[in-house]
Write a protein that holds these residues in place. Sequence first.
Motif, PDB file in Angstrom:
ATOM      1  N   ASP A 117       1.498 -33.270  27.023  1.00  0.00           N
ATOM      2  CA  ASP A 117       2.858 -33.564  27.457  1.00  0.00           C
ATOM      3  C   ASP A 117       3.309 -34.910  26.916  1.00  0.00           C
ATOM      4  O   ASP A 117       2.614 -35.539  26.123  1.00  0.00           O
ATOM      5  N   GLU A 118       4.461 -35.360  27.407  1.00  0.00           N
ATOM      6  CA  GLU A 118       5.069 -36.545  26.819  1.00  0.00           C
ATOM      7  C   GLU A 118       4.218 -37.809  26.949  1.00  0.00           C
ATOM      8  O   GLU A 118       4.408 -38.761  26.197  1.00  0.00           O
ATOM      9  N   ASN A 121       2.715 -38.706  23.713  1.00  0.00           N
ATOM     10  CA  ASN A 121       3.552 -38.980  22.545  1.00  0.00           C
ATOM     11  C   ASN A 121       3.199 -40.327  21.936  1.00  0.00           C
ATOM     12  O   ASN A 121       2.817 -41.255  22.641  1.00  0.00           O
ATOM     13  N   LEU A 322       6.590 -36.858  18.996  1.00  0.00           N
ATOM     14  CA  LEU A 322       6.130 -35.951  20.055  1.00  0.00           C
ATOM     15  C   LEU A 322       4.773 -35.347  19.702  1.00  0.00           C
ATOM     16  O   LEU A 322       4.515 -34.987  18.557  1.00  0.00           O
ATOM     17  N   ASP A 326       4.330 -31.271  23.544  1.00  0.00           N
ATOM     18  CA  ASP A 326       5.676 -31.640  23.981  1.00  0.00           C
ATOM     19  C   ASP A 326       6.750 -31.112  23.038  1.00  0.00           C
ATOM     20  O   ASP A 326       7.944 -31.300  23.263  1.00  0.00           O
ATOM     21  N   ASP A 336      11.608 -38.589  18.686  1.00  0.00           N
ATOM     22  CA  ASP A 336      12.671 -38.922  19.632  1.00  0.00           C
ATOM     23  C   ASP A 336      13.074 -40.376  19.425  1.00  0.00           C
ATOM     24  O   ASP A 336      12.221 -41.240  19.223  1.00  0.00           O
ATOM     25  N   GLU A 349      15.648 -40.968  26.129  1.00  0.00           N
ATOM     26  CA  GLU A 349      15.937 -40.201  24.920  1.00  0.00           C
ATOM     27  C   GLU A 349      17.439 -40.161  24.644  1.00  0.00           C
ATOM     28  O   GLU A 349      18.246 -39.814  25.502  1.00  0.00           O
ATOM     29  N   SER A 352      17.006 -36.583  19.331  1.00  0.00           N
ATOM     30  CA  SER A 352      15.772 -35.871  19.080  1.00  0.00           C
ATOM     31  C   SER A 352      15.906 -35.301  17.679  1.00  0.00           C
ATOM     32  O   SER A 352      16.816 -34.522  17.413  1.00  0.00           O
TER      33      SER A 352
END
Length: 425
Positions: A117-118, A121, A322, A326, A336, A349, A352
């Motif tokens: 997930d984020e 990142n 990402l 994600d 992002d 954000e 993107s």
Amino acid sequence: MLDLKTIRENPEAVRNRLRRRGGDFDELNELLQPEEDRRLGLQESERLKNKKKQLSAQVGKLKQQGQDAAELMEEVRAINVSIKELDEKIRDCEQRVHEKLLGIPNLPDDSVGDGADESANRWVRDWGAKPEFSFTPKNHAEIGERLDLIDFKRAAKISGARFVVYKGQGAGLLRALINFMIDVQTRENGYQELYPPFLVNKESMQGTGQLPKFEEELFATRDDPFYLIPTAEVPVTNFHRDEVLDDESLPICYAACTPCFRREAGSYGKDTQGLIRQHQFDKVELVRFSRPEESAAELEVLVEDAAAILKKLNLHYRVMELCAGDLGFAAAKTYDLEVWLPSQNVYREISSCTDFADYQARRMRIRCKKRGGGKPKFIHTLNGSGLAAGRLFVALLENYQQQDGTVIIPEALRPYMHGQKVLKL
RNA sequence: GGAGAGGUGGCCGAGCGGUUGAAGGCGCACGCCUGGAAAGCGUGUGUAGGCUUACCCCUACCGAGGGUUCGAAUCCCUCCCUCUCCGCCA
């Protein structure tokens, strides 16, 4: 859409690459059997069609010579029954395969990092510095309402939650931001402006990947077969659907400002305050149609084109890459752009930027061809916000607020505000 | 909403039941000619799929989908789109 042939020839390799997104992707195997059935059926059907063709030609000759062809005609009639049966089976398999294929997301690019997930990142770089305040910075909603730039209450009356009315100087500021962004992208960064429809058909939504999987996130019209666009990506990328582009003309770059409509189903309770998450917001979208071998470099260009706006407005931001988990459904690789919001002490954000590789192009059948000849190849599509106007409005109010509640208008924007330097009551 | 016309290869444009994937032209590519170029001449020039995966070969496609027929770009039905005129409308 992934290449069927690649899946067929090396399903495990494809599956392993998909698994980086998270999940097992069993549906990949569910597609192999109908695909095999389709191919076997096709071979048999083509054999019969060939026979039919030859017999029919013979019938023609016999008839021209005035001879009897009843026997051959009867034979063809029998073959026709088999062909019809086979073709129905083939079409059935084909449809099942296609449906499965549309539901399989893109392969993450090899350069993309692992992660679920984020939180995984990767920080790439940042630009500028956080503004310093001698007071506690207020959030944009409070600033905006005090200056009478935005009205959530009346928007709720008119439409409901997650809507806003921009008012007076606020409406003017929004328009200024949009014009500023469009001008930068068209005059300095080489994009051609497009002003597309906001209602599109199902094929377009399928082309960019919103359908069939994400219908619940879209607004649709009741009596007509239209969907409201969730981003200009949809109409602009579909601009060249079913086309073979001249290799020399690439990259083709478009900028479009449109409202974006999103149901935000499943994000109840998220960002309920303020402008961050709305059912309708304006966004300048940048779309690039690239030669297949150039999309990696194109993505870097795209990110900088989007970032140019933040730089000109002197807003601090960071670039995040990402991780595989994600990534959006159709994305191969995404950066992002996150702008600094002092009221919450967070990066948010605001753009993107994604390389879709040939995934969307395959769905839309957009190819390119070299002038000297050669086979058409699927192009690569990219898009990125350049930028989301509502969130930029937020960033501006928060980063340029002063202790007395007024907001300074950054230098670059003043020509678009008739020279106005400050937002005040 | 009403009336009419039409949708064929990159483009123009024939074909209107039987080797038509489709005449002819333009464009494009290669070759010849030329000191070079133009003109001229010759050859080639769609996409997808299957099989081989090298060529060959096979199948499908003349807006989309059905139907008639031994056989359809050609006949019939439905739908979509474009254009023109009328009405309405920002």
